[in-house]
Scaffold this active site. Sequence first.
Site, PDB file in Angstrom:
ATOM      1  N   SER A 204       0.808  -1.212   0.000  1.00 32.20           N
ATOM      2  CA  SER A 204       0.000   0.000   0.000  1.00 32.20           C
ATOM      3  C   SER A 204       0.852   1.278   0.000  1.00 32.20           C
ATOM      4  O   SER A 204       1.740   1.427  -0.843  1.00 32.20           O
ATOM      5  CB  SER A 204      -0.968  -0.046   1.194  1.00 32.20           C
ATOM      6  OG  SER A 204      -1.955   0.938   1.052  1.00 32.20           O
ATOM      7  N   ASP A 362      -9.467  -3.430  -5.444  1.00 35.75           N
ATOM      8  CA  ASP A 362      -9.199  -4.417  -4.387  1.00 35.75           C
ATOM      9  C   ASP A 362     -10.057  -4.150  -3.150  1.00 35.75           C
ATOM     10  O   ASP A 362      -9.747  -4.594  -2.053  1.00 35.75           O
ATOM     11  CB  ASP A 362      -7.702  -4.453  -4.042  1.00 35.75           C
ATOM     12  CG  ASP A 362      -7.202  -3.164  -3.383  1.00 35.75           C
ATOM     13  OD1 ASP A 362      -8.031  -2.271  -3.083  1.00 35.75           O
ATOM     14  OD2 ASP A 362      -5.986  -3.061  -3.160  1.00 35.75           O
ATOM     15  N   HIS A 395      -7.478  -5.517  -0.519  1.00 40.14           N
ATOM     16  CA  HIS A 395      -6.315  -4.667  -0.286  1.00 40.14           C
ATOM     17  C   HIS A 395      -5.362  -5.268   0.751  1.00 40.14           C
ATOM     18  O   HIS A 395      -4.152  -5.128   0.632  1.00 40.14           O
ATOM     19  CB  HIS A 395      -6.803  -3.291   0.189  1.00 40.14           C
ATOM     20  CG  HIS A 395      -5.738  -2.252   0.201  1.00 40.14           C
ATOM     21  ND1 HIS A 395      -5.059  -1.874  -0.934  1.00 40.14           N
ATOM     22  CD2 HIS A 395      -5.198  -1.518   1.214  1.00 40.14           C
ATOM     23  CE1 HIS A 395      -4.161  -0.941  -0.625  1.00 40.14           C
ATOM     24  NE2 HIS A 395      -4.225  -0.716   0.666  1.00 40.14           N
TER      25      HIS A 395
END
Length: 436
Positions: A204, A362, A395
């Site tokens: 991320s 996601d 995610h």
Amino acid sequence: MGERGFLVILLPLLAALLLQFSGHSSAGHLHPLIIVPGAASSRIDARLTDAYHSSSACGGICSASLPAVWFRLWWNKTLVREPLLRCFGDLIQLHYDAASDDYRNTAGVETAAPFFGSVEGFRHRDPDAPEEDWPMATLLQRLEAAGYRDGVDLFGAPYDFRYGLAAGGHPSPVGSRLLQDLKGLIERGSAAAGGKPAVVVAHSMGNLFVLRLLARSSPSWRRRFVKHFISIAAPWGGAVAEMYTAATGDVSAGLQPVRLQVGSFESNSWLLPSSKAFGSRPLVVTTRRSYTSADMPEFLSAAGFPDAAKTYGSRVLPLVEKLPPPGVPVTFVSGTGVATPELLVYGDGFAQFPEIVYGDGDGTVNMESLLAAAVEWSGLPEQPLKVVKIANATHVSVLIAEETWREITEQVAAVEVPSKRGKTAEDSEQLSSLSF
Ligand SMILES: *[C@@H]1O[C@H](CO)[C@@H](O)[C@H](O)[C@H]1NC(C)=O
Ligand SMILES: *[C@@H]1O[C@H](CO)[C@@H](O)[C@H](O)[C@H]1NC(C)=O
């Protein structure tokens, strides 16, 4: 016996040797791994000094309830509940200081992201929650079961994710310091592995820091110290979900009452949708107007963040408009096919929950954003890249997808042909001479 027959005998022998060796020292044959987590993943500790004065929102409860020693500020389930939630907001908030053109903590609040160099700083997001709720913990367990050892050939870069980086000419000492520290950590990890270059795995927002470090380092430094960049679930062009968090709050984490405090993080602006990924289509609509990626200052202002609205154009925009290639081979790994907010339809202002239109991504980051760097760099001859899309991985769950594991293990175990690499003047180039 022909050449083939010879190999048939030799290869199992070599494999047996490697396996035996791995029982004693995994540093011998694996590339060192450096893990850079995403936003909200690292632990942040805090300590109050005499300069701290509880804001009126806390009604004096803060100073009275908190110890005068270091304590865990993020994530701490005692603090994010009543009666301490507003107190938490006061402690976690960042403040933009126009005079220094920089962000700082609430006066009298000292903070630190502990265990730099180790994965301990992000092994447990919530120490009170079961480990299986946190995919990062599972990934670390798998790596350790495969022979990796924290501080030996496995290294972590926890950081104070509230701070980001700013465009050239604007100070961002906390984020710049992280890049310096990360550079040193990669060098240290490589040295500990007998000079093998590191494999950097980022999740991320960690990707945004890693990219800036690599893009600003010299080609010879990258060649010498970084074998591969595994980029997991990177929000290269921001996410519409970030606009939801700004305007409505982090509902799932129970942080809606401290929306303005949590929304004050410098790094939030970095995660807002950029034109690179979202072009000029509407992302947020109210009865009064619509907001595209070109309207972030107006959006931030309407959502109650006048400082971020003021600084977006100068500190953030020049940064998100450019995606410089990192100059090392990259594998992008992300989920796909999970319903992801792509348009928020509010009523008159942001007081009510919006109607959410979903698209591909996601679950947190939109597909256009996850792929923005791959689109940008594909076709560049000096930039090898691979894209791995994993159906239904979210995610965070993407961290423990089988495909992700395969990409990581393939990179750390791949045999490198040794090459002669002398130390050049370029290698000792100082990162501090660059602005981000
Ligand atoms: C959470 O914060 C409190 C201070 O209010 C502290 O006493 C406690 O130890 C912290 N929890 C954890 C898990 O560190
Ligand atoms: C993804 O989820 C959808 C809906 O639940 C399902 O139909 C599909 O088979 C899943 N795909 C994979 C590869 O798991």
